[in-house]
Motif scaffolding. Structure first.
Motif, short mmCIF file in Angstrom:
data_model
loop_
_atom_site.label_atom_id
_atom_site.label_comp_id
_atom_site.label_asym_id
_atom_site.label_seq_id
_atom_site.Cartn_x
_atom_site.Cartn_y
_atom_site.Cartn_z
N GLY A 166 -114.59 43.25 43.92
CA GLY A 166 -114.79 43.55 42.51
C GLY A 166 -113.59 44.20 41.85
O GLY A 166 -113.59 44.47 40.66
N GLY A 167 -112.55 44.47 42.63
CA GLY A 167 -111.37 45.14 42.07
C GLY A 167 -110.46 44.19 41.32
O GLY A 167 -109.72 44.59 40.42
N TRP A 168 -110.49 42.92 41.72
CA TRP A 168 -109.62 41.91 41.09
C TRP A 168 -110.48 40.69 40.77
O TRP A 168 -111.29 40.28 41.62
N PRO A 169 -110.31 40.11 39.60
CA PRO A 169 -111.21 39.00 39.21
C PRO A 169 -111.17 37.83 40.19
O PRO A 169 -112.22 37.22 40.48
N ASP A 170 -109.99 37.55 40.77
CA ASP A 170 -109.88 36.41 41.69
C ASP A 170 -109.62 36.86 43.12
O ASP A 170 -109.02 36.13 43.90
N GLY A 171 -109.97 38.11 43.46
CA GLY A 171 -109.65 38.63 44.78
C GLY A 171 -108.18 39.02 44.82
O GLY A 171 -107.46 38.88 43.83
N VAL A 172 -107.76 39.57 45.97
CA VAL A 172 -106.37 40.04 46.05
C VAL A 172 -105.78 39.65 47.40
O VAL A 172 -106.49 39.61 48.41
N ASP A 173 -104.50 39.33 47.41
CA ASP A 173 -103.81 38.96 48.65
C ASP A 173 -103.23 40.23 49.27
O ASP A 173 -102.23 40.76 48.81
N ARG A 174 -103.88 40.72 50.34
CA ARG A 174 -103.40 41.96 50.97
C ARG A 174 -102.00 41.78 51.56
O ARG A 174 -101.29 42.74 51.76
N GLY A 175 -101.63 40.51 51.83
CA GLY A 175 -100.34 40.22 52.42
C GLY A 175 -99.17 40.76 51.60
O GLY A 175 -98.13 41.12 52.14
N ARG A 176 -99.35 40.83 50.27
CA ARG A 176 -98.22 41.31 49.46
C ARG A 176 -98.13 42.84 49.42
O ARG A 176 -97.23 43.39 48.81
N PHE A 177 -99.05 43.52 50.12
CA PHE A 177 -99.01 44.97 50.13
C PHE A 177 -98.53 45.56 51.46
O PHE A 177 -98.78 46.71 51.76
#
Lengths: 163, 436
Positions: free
Chosen positions: B129-140
């Motif tokens: 629910g934090g990002w409308p399309d989900g988030v790629d943890r790989g970039r963090f």
């Protein structure tokens, strides 16, 4: 040992005063021959070393000659860091008997030392004292003193008379 | 400071044009020079970080500064060592809570993001629910330090990837590092307890002081006398007996410019039979060439590895790490390094000698610090702009002398007198080269 709180307090106050007045031999005379002064080092921000024999300590002076060597250096007029000597004010408070074993008595207290160093200005250090006192020749003497110095990063230098 | 080339002034601060070797005192006082040093030296090349034994097990970390940047090294699950900028990928909070500790999962205490010891982001708190399309943890993933390498247990990092291998950078100093690293079949370890202290002085003054033999007979004569007094009063020193022959000047000495800014100072030990390492003599003789054993046991050594660490092996054994904070404030972290498996008696003797000499609460290091801080104050005397470093210049020979040739090391110059300042020429030439 007769649990004489006034005598114990007086000894701790006298010790502090003799250091401040730089009466080194009178200060040293408060200690028995096989005395120990232990200032443990911090192993991390949270952990103090617990076995002085096999750990790095800030100071671990065993026996009167070890004290006298330190005093010799301080009084030598040849130790760069002690030229000139700092002016100090020791305040000892919260004096409390921890354990009375008859022949020996453990006393805990808190200290603050204001030290005015010509090279570095004012430092304000504090910590805990744990003294073990014994009676010798009718007088109360110091057998062991553990000094827990709160600083883990020492800003400047610290000598025996500044804690 | 020259606006077009901020490093230009620094290179002019090492001056050999007048037939003498001199260093401008502004090098210790100019904040612009300090900033250039941080960029070029401490963030631009190899710096020593810690000993492998300090991060022995998975999750053990060691936090420090590389120049102005917070970093930490951490032992990974596969036994490798990871190095990262010490900042959460999310909003930048420092991830370590102490200088040293253990964290198999690296959790940011601010918003609870988690990383594993490879730096991969493994958890984002309330991710759903934090990002409308989900988030790629790989970039963090945590920002990895470009280079982390270890030589014989001494771990280095470089914030620049454009550096020679660590072995190449250590060059001729490796033979002398080995003298400390090879003292036990079980390896070396850092003893519990350490000391950090702050000097009101420039980091280069600390680098000079640790290999300056010339000050010893003035600044430390009081140490020799205090220890003599202790022994005369009947202190049963035995193995704890501290060596003073090197202070009173009765022994052979030498200094080497090892190239790459690395420097070595040595002095023959007056009573090596009381060295804690002496209990290993049979093993040493059976394992190493005679010349190596002689260097290990009978020649006290202060080795400076450019730009930020000393390996000292004389009356006791020390790793002394220099961490510059500002142009006139320097942190020093000191550790006692010792052979694993040595006897309790030898360990205790090693530690008492360490406390006598190497601690800022001891009987010698405070005097070094006072002298160094006086140099810092004196260096503000702008009308007297130069430090001269030429003593013993006539005694230096190019290449190896007999002593170092026996080890197979090839210094830039050798000098048979530790009152000589020729080793500093190597330090400042390397400093000027890197700053160019």
């Amino acid at each position: 040992m007769k649990n004489n709180k006034i005598k114990m307090e007086n000894l701790l106050y006298l010790e502090a005063d003799l250091l401040d007045r730089q009466q080194w031999s009178d200060w040293s005379a408060l200690y028995v021959e096989d005395c120990v002064i232990w200032v443990p080092a911090w192993d991390s921000e949270e952990v103090l070393v617990d076995d002085p024999e096999i750990s790095v300590n800030m100071m671990y002076l065993v026996g009167k000659p070890a004290l006298e060597a330190r005093l010799h250096r301080i009084a030598s007029d040849d130790a760069y860091a002690s030229l000139p000597l700092a002016r100090t004010m020791h305040a000892v408070t919260n004096i409390r008997v921890v354990e009375d074993r008859g022949a020996e008595i453990d006393v805990s207290s808190k200290f603050t030392v204001l030290s005015l160093e010509p090279r570095r200005g004012k430092s304000w250090r504090g910590g805990w004292y744990d003294h073990t006192l014994v009676e010798e020749g009718g007088a109360l003497r110091i057998k062991r003193k553990k000094i827990t110095l709160l600083e883990d990063v020492i800003d400047g230098t610290v000598d025996l008379y500044q804690i | 400071m020259n606006i077009d080339n901020p490093n230009r002034l620094a290179t002019e601060m090492v001056d050999e044009s007048k037939g003498v070797f001199r260093v401008a005192r502004d090098a210790y006082t100019d904040p612009d020079v300090f900033e250039a040093e941080m960029a070029s030296i401490f963030e631009g090349g190899w710096i020593y970080v810690c000993h492998e034994s300090q991060i022995a097990d998975h999750g053990d970390y060691y936090a420090t500064q590389a120049g102005r940047q917070p970093i930490f090294l951490i032992r990974q699950a596969d036994g490798g060592i990871g190095g990262f900028i010490d900042a959460c990928s999310h909003r930048g909070a420092v991830l370590t809570r102490a200088r040293r500790g253990t964290m198999k999962t690296i959790m940011c205490r601010f918003h609870g993001w988690c990383y594993d010891t490879t730096g991969a982001c493994t958890l984002i708190k309330n991710e759903a629910g934090g990002w409308p399309d989900g988030v790629d943890r790989g970039r963090f993933s945590l920002r990895a330090i470009p280079k982390v390498e270890s030589y014989k247990g001494f771990v280095y990092a470089s914030l620049s990837g454009d550096v020679p291998s660590l072995g190449e950078a250590l060059g001729e100093s490796r033979a002398f590092i080995d003298l400390m690293a090879d003292q036990s079949p079980d390896g070396m370890e850092i003893v519990p307890g350490n000391q950090s202290y702050m000097i009101n002085g420039n980091w280069k003054l600390q680098a000079e002081n640790g290999v300056d033999g010339y000050h010893v007979s003035t600044v430390h004569r009081v140490f020799a006398r205090a220890v003599a007094k202790r022994e005369a009063m009947g202190d049963k020193g035995e193995m704890r007996k501290t060596e003073a022959a090197r202070i009173t000047g009765e022994v052979e000495t030498g200094v080497y410019d090892l190239g790459g800014g690395h420097m070595l100072l040595w002095a023959q030990r007056g009573n090596p039979e009381v060295a804690p390492l002496a209990e290993k003599l049979d093993w040493l003789n059976a394992t190493y060439a005679e010349s190596k054993v002689d260097w290990m046991l009978r020649k006290g050594r202060n080795l400076f590895l450019f730009p930020n660490v000393f390996l000292m092996d004389q009356s006791s054994t020390q790793i002394r790490v220099i961490i510059p904070h500002t142009v006139d404030r320097t942190e020093v972290r000191t550790y006692c390094i010792a052979p694993k498996g040595e006897s309790r008696k030898a360990r205790a003797a090693r530690l008492r000698k360490f406390e006598d000499f190497f601690m800022v609460t001891g009987m010698a290091t405070p005097d070094d610090m006072a002298a160094l801080e006086d140099v810092q104050r004196g260096s503000n005397g702008r009308l007297a702009p130069w430090n001269e470093m030429d003593r013993g210049v006539g005694k230096a020979i190019p290449g190896a002398d007999t002593a170092t040739a026996s080890l197979g090391a090839n210094p830039v110059t050798s000098n048979p007198d530790w009152d000589s300042e020729t080793l500093f020429h190597g330090f400042y030439r390397e400093w000027a080269r890197v700053m160019r």
